[in-house]
Design a protein around this motif. Structure first.
Motif, PDB file in Angstrom:
ATOM      1  N   MET A  38       0.835  -1.202   0.000  1.00  0.00           N
ATOM      2  CA  MET A  38       0.000   0.000   0.000  1.00  0.00           C
ATOM      3  C   MET A  38       0.868   1.250   0.000  1.00  0.00           C
ATOM      4  O   MET A  38       0.561   2.238  -0.675  1.00  0.00           O
ATOM      5  CB  MET A  38      -0.933  -0.007   1.219  1.00  0.00           C
ATOM      6  CG  MET A  38      -2.041  -1.033   1.136  1.00  0.00           C
ATOM      7  SD  MET A  38      -3.276  -0.777   2.429  1.00  0.00           S
ATOM      8  CE  MET A  38      -4.423  -2.116   2.045  1.00  0.00           C
ATOM      9  N   GLU A  39       1.967   1.194   0.747  1.00  0.00           N
ATOM     10  CA  GLU A  39       2.868   2.345   0.830  1.00  0.00           C
ATOM     11  C   GLU A  39       3.549   2.630  -0.508  1.00  0.00           C
ATOM     12  O   GLU A  39       3.696   3.793  -0.900  1.00  0.00           O
ATOM     13  CB  GLU A  39       3.920   2.120   1.914  1.00  0.00           C
ATOM     14  CG  GLU A  39       3.392   2.147   3.337  1.00  0.00           C
ATOM     15  CD  GLU A  39       2.626   0.881   3.710  1.00  0.00           C
ATOM     16  OE1 GLU A  39       2.746  -0.140   2.978  1.00  0.00           O
ATOM     17  OE2 GLU A  39       1.905   0.898   4.718  1.00  0.00           O
ATOM     18  N   HIS A  43       2.069   6.946  -3.662  1.00  0.00           N
ATOM     19  CA  HIS A  43       2.457   8.109  -4.467  1.00  0.00           C
ATOM     20  C   HIS A  43       2.015   7.942  -5.919  1.00  0.00           C
ATOM     21  O   HIS A  43       1.735   8.926  -6.612  1.00  0.00           O
ATOM     22  CB  HIS A  43       3.977   8.346  -4.385  1.00  0.00           C
ATOM     23  CG  HIS A  43       4.795   7.387  -5.190  1.00  0.00           C
ATOM     24  ND1 HIS A  43       5.076   6.101  -4.762  1.00  0.00           N
ATOM     25  CD2 HIS A  43       5.384   7.516  -6.403  1.00  0.00           C
ATOM     26  CE1 HIS A  43       5.812   5.491  -5.680  1.00  0.00           C
ATOM     27  NE2 HIS A  43       6.012   6.319  -6.683  1.00  0.00           N
ATOM     28  N   LEU A  44       1.936   6.694  -6.378  1.00  0.00           N
ATOM     29  CA  LEU A  44       1.471   6.449  -7.744  1.00  0.00           C
ATOM     30  C   LEU A  44      -0.017   6.768  -7.866  1.00  0.00           C
ATOM     31  O   LEU A  44      -0.466   7.297  -8.888  1.00  0.00           O
ATOM     32  CB  LEU A  44       1.727   4.987  -8.132  1.00  0.00           C
ATOM     33  CG  LEU A  44       3.195   4.539  -8.149  1.00  0.00           C
ATOM     34  CD1 LEU A  44       3.287   3.054  -8.439  1.00  0.00           C
ATOM     35  CD2 LEU A  44       3.984   5.336  -9.185  1.00  0.00           C
ATOM     36  N   THR A  49      -4.329  10.392  -9.797  1.00  0.00           N
ATOM     37  CA  THR A  49      -5.440  11.300  -9.506  1.00  0.00           C
ATOM     38  C   THR A  49      -5.217  12.657 -10.163  1.00  0.00           C
ATOM     39  O   THR A  49      -6.149  13.261 -10.715  1.00  0.00           O
ATOM     40  CB  THR A  49      -5.611  11.463  -7.985  1.00  0.00           C
ATOM     41  OG1 THR A  49      -5.810  10.179  -7.384  1.00  0.00           O
ATOM     42  CG2 THR A  49      -6.809  12.348  -7.667  1.00  0.00           C
ATOM     43  N   TYR A  50      -3.972  13.128 -10.120  1.00  0.00           N
ATOM     44  CA  TYR A  50      -3.669  14.399 -10.784  1.00  0.00           C
ATOM     45  C   TYR A  50      -3.793  14.272 -12.304  1.00  0.00           C
ATOM     46  O   TYR A  50      -4.212  15.218 -12.989  1.00  0.00           O
ATOM     47  CB  TYR A  50      -2.268  14.879 -10.401  1.00  0.00           C
ATOM     48  CG  TYR A  50      -2.236  15.628  -9.086  1.00  0.00           C
ATOM     49  CD1 TYR A  50      -2.774  16.909  -8.984  1.00  0.00           C
ATOM     50  CD2 TYR A  50      -1.695  15.049  -7.948  1.00  0.00           C
ATOM     51  CE1 TYR A  50      -2.767  17.595  -7.786  1.00  0.00           C
ATOM     52  CE2 TYR A  50      -1.691  15.732  -6.733  1.00  0.00           C
ATOM     53  CZ  TYR A  50      -2.223  17.006  -6.660  1.00  0.00           C
ATOM     54  OH  TYR A  50      -2.227  17.680  -5.470  1.00  0.00           O
ATOM     55  N   ASP A  70      -7.169   3.600 -14.685  1.00  0.00           N
ATOM     56  CA  ASP A  70      -5.941   3.513 -13.885  1.00  0.00           C
ATOM     57  C   ASP A  70      -6.246   3.608 -12.395  1.00  0.00           C
ATOM     58  O   ASP A  70      -5.687   2.863 -11.574  1.00  0.00           O
ATOM     59  CB  ASP A  70      -4.967   4.626 -14.289  1.00  0.00           C
ATOM     60  CG  ASP A  70      -4.371   4.409 -15.677  1.00  0.00           C
ATOM     61  OD1 ASP A  70      -4.432   3.269 -16.172  1.00  0.00           O
ATOM     62  OD2 ASP A  70      -3.863   5.381 -16.258  1.00  0.00           O
ATOM     63  N   ILE A  71      -7.128   4.529 -12.035  1.00  0.00           N
ATOM     64  CA  ILE A  71      -7.479   4.682 -10.618  1.00  0.00           C
ATOM     65  C   ILE A  71      -8.257   3.467 -10.121  1.00  0.00           C
ATOM     66  O   ILE A  71      -8.053   2.990  -9.000  1.00  0.00           O
ATOM     67  CB  ILE A  71      -8.286   5.980 -10.407  1.00  0.00           C
ATOM     68  CG1 ILE A  71      -7.367   7.192 -10.622  1.00  0.00           C
ATOM     69  CG2 ILE A  71      -8.911   6.017  -9.018  1.00  0.00           C
ATOM     70  CD1 ILE A  71      -8.060   8.512 -10.507  1.00  0.00           C
ATOM     71  N   MET A  72      -9.133   2.929 -10.965  1.00  0.00           N
ATOM     72  CA  MET A  72      -9.879   1.731 -10.588  1.00  0.00           C
ATOM     73  C   MET A  72      -8.923   0.577 -10.306  1.00  0.00           C
ATOM     74  O   MET A  72      -9.113  -0.196  -9.353  1.00  0.00           O
ATOM     75  CB  MET A  72     -10.847   1.351 -11.714  1.00  0.00           C
ATOM     76  CG  MET A  72     -11.776   0.203 -11.370  1.00  0.00           C
ATOM     77  SD  MET A  72     -13.020   0.657 -10.137  1.00  0.00           S
ATOM     78  CE  MET A  72     -14.041   1.768 -11.113  1.00  0.00           C
ATOM     79  N   LEU A  73      -7.890   0.464 -11.127  1.00  0.00           N
ATOM     80  CA  LEU A  73      -6.880  -0.570 -10.901  1.00  0.00           C
ATOM     81  C   LEU A  73      -6.242  -0.408  -9.526  1.00  0.00           C
ATOM     82  O   LEU A  73      -6.059  -1.381  -8.785  1.00  0.00           O
ATOM     83  CB  LEU A  73      -5.806  -0.505 -11.988  1.00  0.00           C
ATOM     84  CG  LEU A  73      -4.550  -1.362 -11.739  1.00  0.00           C
ATOM     85  CD1 LEU A  73      -4.917  -2.836 -11.668  1.00  0.00           C
ATOM     86  CD2 LEU A  73      -3.515  -1.111 -12.824  1.00  0.00           C
ATOM     87  N   HIS A  74      -5.912   0.813  -9.172  1.00  0.00           N
ATOM     88  CA  HIS A  74      -5.284   1.059  -7.877  1.00  0.00           C
ATOM     89  C   HIS A  74      -6.216   0.677  -6.724  1.00  0.00           C
ATOM     90  O   HIS A  74      -5.783   0.088  -5.730  1.00  0.00           O
ATOM     91  CB  HIS A  74      -4.881   2.525  -7.764  1.00  0.00           C
ATOM     92  CG  HIS A  74      -3.593   2.838  -8.465  1.00  0.00           C
ATOM     93  ND1 HIS A  74      -2.493   3.338  -7.819  1.00  0.00           N
ATOM     94  CD2 HIS A  74      -3.223   2.693  -9.756  1.00  0.00           C
ATOM     95  CE1 HIS A  74      -1.503   3.494  -8.680  1.00  0.00           C
ATOM     96  NE2 HIS A  74      -1.930   3.122  -9.868  1.00  0.00           N
TER      97      HIS A  74
END
Length: 267
Positions: A38-39, A43-44, A49-50, A70-74
């Motif tokens: 998670m750590e 930052h990715l 998000t940006y 990409d965000i959904m993957l995270h």
């Protein structure tokens, strides 16, 4: 290997299940994905998000779609990591947000009546306090950029009725703060100033301007970013025109640069 169906054959549920299956495969078999925590992802995720924010401001729907993916993957990645220690899983994440939405929308899922969106916001904040929040402002992340944080603080305070009555009052506050700042840092006066005090007055001025923006339905973060982009575009035009003229910006006077700058403003 299973045959991949066409994109049109997927439903939202099967498409999401496909992502979960791929995530499981990557976590078990990909050297990079196996190492992530998670750590290491944090930052990715912020970067992604940006990138989504950039796509939204650009109005590029195809890029928005990609960045949402990409965000959904995270999000799926975090849930997969948590499931490995039985902390929680994706099912718990999804049910948790569903339960929260139902609980915080009693005007939809219960018998509460609301007149407008302001009633909805007030109910939302009151329900959060009943759920255990010690402060209305407790949900504002400490690490938010200051401009965004100021907006969120003001919105949450308004949710419980702590707000100005009209925009004229807010503008009067802006003018008051501007005068106080000018008193602390008069640009026409070369005398030494109390920097810390002037900084405080400048912060008060910005906070009041952000408040006024809220009253006239302007998102200050979006407004400032659009101005940033406008400045960058015009400055890069200035650089290009100077280059075409065989000039170096360092050797040009401000008056000479203003010629190209004014050209850029007309584009």
């Amino acid at each position: 290997m299973a045959i991949t169906p066409s994109v049109t054959a997927y439903t939202p549920a099967t498409a999401f299940e496909r992502l979960l299956t791929i995530m499981d495969d990557l976590r078990l078999n990909c050297p990079w994905d196996k190492k992530q925590t998670m750590e290491s992802l944090r930052h990715l995720t912020i970067e992604e998000t940006y990138e989504l924010s950039d796509a939204i401001l650009s109005g590029d729907m195809d890029e928005i779609r990609k960045e949402l993916g990409d965000i959904m993957l995270h999000l799926v990645f975090y849930a997969r990591i948590a499931s490995e220690t039985d902390a929680f899983n994706i099912t718990g994440v999804l049910n948790g947000i569903c339960d929260k939405l139902i609980n915080r929308h009693p005007h939809i899922y219960s018998d509460t009546e609301v007149a407008d969106e302001n009633d909805v916001k007030r109910n939302w904040e009151q329900i959060k306090l009943k759920e255990g929040n010690k402060s209305v402002l407790g949900g504002v992340p400490a690490s938010l950029p200051a401009l965004v944080k100021a907006s969120r603080i003001q919105e949450k305070a308004r949710g419980v009725g702590f707000d100005w009555e009209n925009k004229e009052q807010v503008w009067a506050k802006v003018e008051e703060e501007l005068q106080e700042f000018k008193d602390e840092y008069n640009v026409a006066d070369a005398s030494t100033i109390d920097h810390e005090k002037a900084e405080g007055e400048f912060g008060d001025l910005m906070f009041s301007l952000i408040n006024y923006a809220r009253f006239i339905n302007i998102n200050p973060e979006d407004a400032l970013e659009k101005t940033n982009r406008k400045f960058i575009k015009r400055f890069q035009y200035l650089e290009e025109r100077a280059k075409e003229a065989g000039r170096n910006l360092h050797d040009m006077s401000l008056t000479e640069m203003d010629v190209f700058w004014n050209e850029a403003k007309k584009l």
